[in-house]
Design an enzyme around this catalytic site. Structure first.
Site, PDB file in Angstrom:
ATOM      1  N   GLN A 137       1.334  14.336  28.098  1.00 36.56           N
ATOM      2  CA  GLN A 137       0.557  13.348  28.850  1.00 36.56           C
ATOM      3  C   GLN A 137       1.497  12.535  29.731  1.00 36.56           C
ATOM      4  O   GLN A 137       1.052  11.705  30.515  1.00 36.56           O
ATOM      5  CB  GLN A 137      -0.153  12.395  27.880  1.00 36.56           C
ATOM      6  CG  GLN A 137      -1.133  13.096  26.958  1.00 36.56           C
ATOM      7  CD  GLN A 137      -1.540  12.174  25.818  1.00 36.56           C
ATOM      8  OE1 GLN A 137      -2.450  11.368  25.948  1.00 36.56           O
ATOM      9  NE2 GLN A 137      -0.856  12.271  24.689  1.00 36.56           N
ATOM     10  N   HIS A 192      -1.562  14.539  32.801  1.00 39.23           N
ATOM     11  CA  HIS A 192      -1.856  13.318  33.564  1.00 39.23           C
ATOM     12  C   HIS A 192      -1.041  13.235  34.857  1.00 39.23           C
ATOM     13  O   HIS A 192      -0.815  12.144  35.370  1.00 39.23           O
ATOM     14  CB  HIS A 192      -1.633  12.083  32.684  1.00 39.23           C
ATOM     15  CG  HIS A 192      -2.633  11.980  31.561  1.00 39.23           C
ATOM     16  ND1 HIS A 192      -2.449  11.191  30.448  1.00 39.23           N
ATOM     17  CD2 HIS A 192      -3.846  12.587  31.396  1.00 39.23           C
ATOM     18  CE1 HIS A 192      -3.501  11.324  29.637  1.00 39.23           C
ATOM     19  NE2 HIS A 192      -4.355  12.166  30.187  1.00 39.23           N
ATOM     20  N   CYS A 218      -1.095   9.875  55.629  1.00 41.71           N
ATOM     21  CA  CYS A 218      -1.223  11.334  55.694  1.00 41.71           C
ATOM     22  C   CYS A 218      -1.151  11.815  57.148  1.00 41.71           C
ATOM     23  O   CYS A 218      -1.765  11.211  58.028  1.00 41.71           O
ATOM     24  CB  CYS A 218      -2.567  11.714  55.088  1.00 41.71           C
ATOM     25  SG  CYS A 218      -3.018  13.424  55.279  1.00 41.71           S
ATOM     26  N   CYS A 263      -5.092  13.195  58.031  1.00 42.46           N
ATOM     27  CA  CYS A 263      -6.291  12.350  58.145  1.00 42.46           C
ATOM     28  C   CYS A 263      -5.963  10.861  58.188  1.00 42.46           C
ATOM     29  O   CYS A 263      -6.858  10.032  58.184  1.00 42.46           O
ATOM     30  CB  CYS A 263      -7.241  12.644  56.980  1.00 42.46           C
ATOM     31  SG  CYS A 263      -6.692  11.937  55.420  1.00 42.46           S
ATOM     32  N   THR A 277       2.176   9.941  20.470  1.00 44.41           N
ATOM     33  CA  THR A 277       0.969   9.549  21.226  1.00 44.41           C
ATOM     34  C   THR A 277      -0.008   8.834  20.315  1.00 44.41           C
ATOM     35  O   THR A 277      -0.177   9.216  19.159  1.00 44.41           O
ATOM     36  CB  THR A 277       0.286  10.752  21.924  1.00 44.41           C
ATOM     37  OG1 THR A 277      -0.971  10.324  22.488  1.00 44.41           O
ATOM     38  CG2 THR A 277       0.049  11.934  21.001  1.00 44.41           C
TER      39      THR A 277
HETATM   40  C1  BJW Z   1       6.794   6.530  18.912  1.00 39.55           C
HETATM   41  C2  BJW Z   1       8.002   6.036  19.285  1.00 39.55           C
HETATM   42  C3  BJW Z   1       9.089   6.758  18.896  1.00 39.55           C
HETATM   43  C4  BJW Z   1       6.466   4.643  20.075  1.00 39.55           C
HETATM   44  N1  BJW Z   1       8.912   7.845  18.186  1.00 39.55           N
HETATM   45  N2  BJW Z   1       6.517   7.596  18.218  1.00 39.55           N
HETATM   46  C5  BJW Z   1     -15.291   4.348  28.893  1.00 39.55           C
HETATM   47  C6  BJW Z   1     -15.215   4.048  30.255  1.00 39.55           C
HETATM   48  C7  BJW Z   1     -14.446   4.840  31.131  1.00 39.55           C
HETATM   49  C8  BJW Z   1     -13.772   5.930  30.682  1.00 39.55           C
HETATM   50  C9  BJW Z   1     -13.867   6.202  29.330  1.00 39.55           C
HETATM   51  C10 BJW Z   1     -14.610   5.443  28.439  1.00 39.55           C
HETATM   52  N3  BJW Z   1     -14.499   5.980  27.206  1.00 39.55           N
HETATM   53  C11 BJW Z   1     -13.705   7.050  27.307  1.00 39.55           C
HETATM   54  C12 BJW Z   1     -13.321   7.190  28.579  1.00 39.55           C
HETATM   55  C13 BJW Z   1     -12.471   8.222  29.111  1.00 39.55           C
HETATM   56  C14 BJW Z   1     -11.054   7.724  29.329  1.00 39.55           C
HETATM   57  C15 BJW Z   1     -10.495   7.289  27.986  1.00 39.55           C
HETATM   58  O1  BJW Z   1     -10.119   8.082  27.168  1.00 39.55           O
HETATM   59  N4  BJW Z   1     -10.423   5.968  27.752  1.00 39.55           N
HETATM   60  C16 BJW Z   1     -10.007   5.445  26.432  1.00 39.55           C
HETATM   61  C17 BJW Z   1      -8.811   4.507  26.604  1.00 39.55           C
HETATM   62  C18 BJW Z   1     -11.202   4.780  25.827  1.00 39.55           C
HETATM   63  N5  BJW Z   1     -10.377   8.873  29.864  1.00 39.55           N
HETATM   64  C19 BJW Z   1     -10.342   9.115  31.168  1.00 39.55           C
HETATM   65  O2  BJW Z   1     -10.800   8.339  31.968  1.00 39.55           O
HETATM   66  C20 BJW Z   1      -9.718  10.431  31.585  1.00 39.55           C
HETATM   67  N6  BJW Z   1     -10.595  11.091  32.487  1.00 39.55           N
HETATM   68  C21 BJW Z   1     -11.846  11.449  32.122  1.00 39.55           C
HETATM   69  O3  BJW Z   1     -12.256  11.308  30.997  1.00 39.55           O
HETATM   70  O4  BJW Z   1     -12.580  11.980  33.152  1.00 39.55           O
HETATM   71  C22 BJW Z   1     -13.983  12.185  32.925  1.00 39.55           C
HETATM   72  C23 BJW Z   1     -14.734  10.930  33.319  1.00 39.55           C
HETATM   73  C24 BJW Z   1     -15.205  10.817  34.616  1.00 39.55           C
HETATM   74  C25 BJW Z   1     -15.909   9.660  34.986  1.00 39.55           C
HETATM   75  C26 BJW Z   1     -16.125   8.635  34.057  1.00 39.55           C
HETATM   76  C27 BJW Z   1     -15.634   8.746  32.760  1.00 39.55           C
HETATM   77  C28 BJW Z   1     -14.932   9.902  32.390  1.00 39.55           C
HETATM   78  C29 BJW Z   1      -8.423  10.219  32.341  1.00 39.55           C
HETATM   79  C30 BJW Z   1      -7.365   9.622  31.484  1.00 39.55           C
HETATM   80  C31 BJW Z   1      -6.123   9.319  32.347  1.00 39.55           C
HETATM   81  C32 BJW Z   1      -5.057   8.555  31.570  1.00 39.55           C
HETATM   82  N7  BJW Z   1      -4.098   8.033  32.488  1.00 39.55           N
HETATM   83  C33 BJW Z   1      -2.958   7.310  31.957  1.00 39.55           C
HETATM   84  C34 BJW Z   1      -2.136   6.768  33.151  1.00 39.55           C
HETATM   85  C35 BJW Z   1      -1.357   7.911  33.811  1.00 39.55           C
HETATM   86  C36 BJW Z   1      -0.565   7.449  34.958  1.00 39.55           C
HETATM   87  C37 BJW Z   1       0.486   6.446  34.599  1.00 39.55           C
HETATM   88  O5  BJW Z   1       1.303   6.677  33.723  1.00 39.55           O
HETATM   89  O6  BJW Z   1       0.513   5.401  35.240  1.00 39.55           O
HETATM   90  O7  BJW Z   1      -2.181   8.177  31.131  1.00 39.55           O
HETATM   91  S1  BJW Z   1      -3.415   6.002  30.850  1.00 39.55           S
HETATM   92  C38 BJW Z   1      -2.043   6.208  29.758  1.00 39.55           C
HETATM   93  O8  BJW Z   1      -2.503   6.608  28.442  1.00 39.55           O
HETATM   94  C39 BJW Z   1      -1.260   7.405  30.312  1.00 39.55           C
HETATM   95  C40 BJW Z   1      -0.892   8.133  29.049  1.00 39.55           C
HETATM   96  O9  BJW Z   1      -0.574   9.495  29.338  1.00 39.55           O
HETATM   97  C41 BJW Z   1      -2.095   7.961  28.195  1.00 39.55           C
HETATM   98  C42 BJW Z   1      -1.836   8.183  26.714  1.00 39.55           C
HETATM   99  O10 BJW Z   1      -0.969   7.249  26.199  1.00 39.55           O
HETATM  100  P1  BJW Z   1       0.092   7.654  25.088  1.00 39.55           P
HETATM  101  O11 BJW Z   1       1.047   8.627  25.654  1.00 39.55           O
HETATM  102  O12 BJW Z   1      -0.608   8.045  23.847  1.00 39.55           O
HETATM  103  O13 BJW Z   1       0.901   6.295  24.904  1.00 39.55           O
HETATM  104  P2  BJW Z   1       0.568   5.030  23.953  1.00 39.55           P
HETATM  105  O14 BJW Z   1       1.366   3.883  24.439  1.00 39.55           O
HETATM  106  O15 BJW Z   1      -0.872   4.843  23.822  1.00 39.55           O
HETATM  107  O16 BJW Z   1       1.099   5.469  22.514  1.00 39.55           O
HETATM  108  C43 BJW Z   1       2.493   5.611  22.246  1.00 39.55           C
HETATM  109  C44 BJW Z   1       2.600   6.093  20.820  1.00 39.55           C
HETATM  110  O17 BJW Z   1       3.966   6.407  20.565  1.00 39.55           O
HETATM  111  C45 BJW Z   1       2.189   5.062  19.775  1.00 39.55           C
HETATM  112  O18 BJW Z   1       1.349   5.714  18.808  1.00 39.55           O
HETATM  113  C46 BJW Z   1       3.517   4.628  19.121  1.00 39.55           C
HETATM  114  O19 BJW Z   1       3.372   4.336  17.736  1.00 39.55           O
HETATM  115  C47 BJW Z   1       4.350   5.852  19.310  1.00 39.55           C
HETATM  116  N8  BJW Z   1       5.785   5.631  19.438  1.00 39.55           N
HETATM  117  N9  BJW Z   1       7.778   4.836  20.009  1.00 39.55           N
HETATM  118  C48 BJW Z   1       7.637   8.260  17.853  1.00 39.55           C
HETATM  119  N10 BJW Z   1      10.331   6.317  19.197  1.00 39.55           N
HETATM  120 ZN    ZN Z   2      -5.164  13.258  54.245  1.00 38.40          ZN
END
Ligand code: BJW
Ligand code: ZN
Length: 253
Positions: free
Chosen positions: A101, A119, A155, A158, A196
């Site tokens: 991710q 992502h 761009c 466009c 994650t």
């Molecule tokens: C260690 C450690 C060490 C620390 N050793 N461990 C209600 C409204 C609107 C949307 C939604 C909704 N309900 C659900 C949704 C869908 C939404 C979603 O899931 N939301 C939830 C938050 C509720 N998902 C989406 O919107 C996705 N698209 C989608 O569903 O499309 C269909 C759709 C269309 C129209 C409407 C609705 C849906 C897209 C998701 C895109 C996520 N983007 C991001 C940003 C990317 C760009 C950027 O980086 O700027 O991606 S958000 C952010 O979270 C990033 C990450 O990849 C992602 C996951 O986070 P991750 O990697 O798990 O990090 P953390 O910080 O959460 O966890 C770290 C972990 O590591 C912890 O557990 C620590 O304990 C551990 N750790 N140090 C081992 N040393």
């Molecule tokens: Zn363009």
């Protein structure tokens, strides 16, 4: 400790492994995670302000500047022992795939060839108008301080604003990446989830998908993120310690 022995036994018995990684695997390289309360990126920044398409439309220079700063942070970071453990396992003969991710390139720099980026990537950009990929020139990637406003380039086709090639909330994941991830997870023997929180969907559905396909699941995390299925093994600890420890116990140098 029994869990780590169990994990070593599972690893020794399987061939196809999918590593499913999140921000925690890059934390020990100095890249902040998203949701950790004290050090997470969002402890200081409101994601609604910076990491949505609406935010980009309303304040493109702030969002573009923020991603330039994060790109720079990722470029200065080095892969850590956890990233290298994954490539060592592949070199030792396991069939290893990585589905991440993360938008950094630390897996690639640790020597993993094919990484599925669910992502997007900090290294890519696209037009927010016509969606064409945009190749960025070095002078468009000037140094940015945290919080600095930088106008995104326009761009050539466009005149739309260039946006980061990442997936924001409510945006679909790149179809090819999602399909590859699902195919890999449905055919693996073992999924290892590293660093994650498993709250962001649809990526968060992958461990359950692996279990439904009869694979085992090992989690490596600072806290318990397992779902309670008997095929799951939870290894609590930092990725940079736990993964090398697993390799040592497996006899992989
Ligand atoms: C260690 C450690 C060490 C620390 N050793 N461990 C209600 C409204 C609107 C949307 C939604 C909704 N309900 C659900 C949704 C869908 C939404 C979603 O899931 N939301 C939830 C938050 C509720 N998902 C989406 O919107 C996705 N698209 C989608 O569903 O499309 C269909 C759709 C269309 C129209 C409407 C609705 C849906 C897209 C998701 C895109 C996520 N983007 C991001 C940003 C990317 C760009 C950027 O980086 O700027 O991606 S958000 C952010 O979270 C990033 C990450 O990849 C992602 C996951 O986070 P991750 O990697 O798990 O990090 P953390 O910080 O959460 O966890 C770290 C972990 O590591 C912890 O557990 C620590 O304990 C551990 N750790 N140090 C081992 N040393
Ligand atoms: Zn363009």
């Amino acid at each position: 400790m029994t869990q780590i022995r169990e994990a070593v036994d599972v690893l020794a018995a399987v061939r196809r492994i999918v590593f499913f990684t999140g921000a925690g695997i890059s934390a020990e390289s100095g890249i902040p995670t998203f949701r950790d309360k004290l050090s997470g990126l969002w402890a200081k920044h409101d994601p609604q302000r910076l990491e949505t398409a609406d935010a980009f439309r309303e304040n493109p220079a702030l969002v573009w500047g923020w991603y330039l700063w994060r790109r720079q942070q990722a470029m200065m970071a080095q892969p850590n022992a956890a990233h290298y453990s994954i490539s060592r396992l592949a070199k030792a003969g396991w069939d290893v795939s990585v589905v991440t991710q993360n938008i950094d390139d630390l897996h690639e720099r640790a020597g993993v060839d094919a990484v599925v980026h669910l992502h997007g990537s900090l290294l890519s950009a696209k037009c927010s108008g016509c969606h064409r990929p945009v190749a960025l020139q070095t002078d468009q990637l000037s140094i940015s301080k945290e919080g600095e406003l930088v106008e995104p380039p326009r761009c050539n086709y466009c005149n739309g604003r260039t946006r980061p090639g990442v997936v924001w909330f409510r945006e679909n994941l790149p179809g090819d990446a999602w399909l590859s991830a699902v195919r890999l997870v449905r055919t693996c023997d073992l999924l290892i989830s590293v660093g994650t929180s498993g709250v962001v969907r649809p990526a968060a559905d992958l461990p359950e998908m692996a279990i439904r396909a009869n694979a085992a699941v090992i989690y490596v995390n600072l806290e318990d993120v397992s779902m309670g299925d008997e095929r799951e093994i939870m290894l609590i600890g930092s990725a940079g310690q736990v993964l090398p420890e697993l390799l040592t116990r497996l006899g992989v140098s």
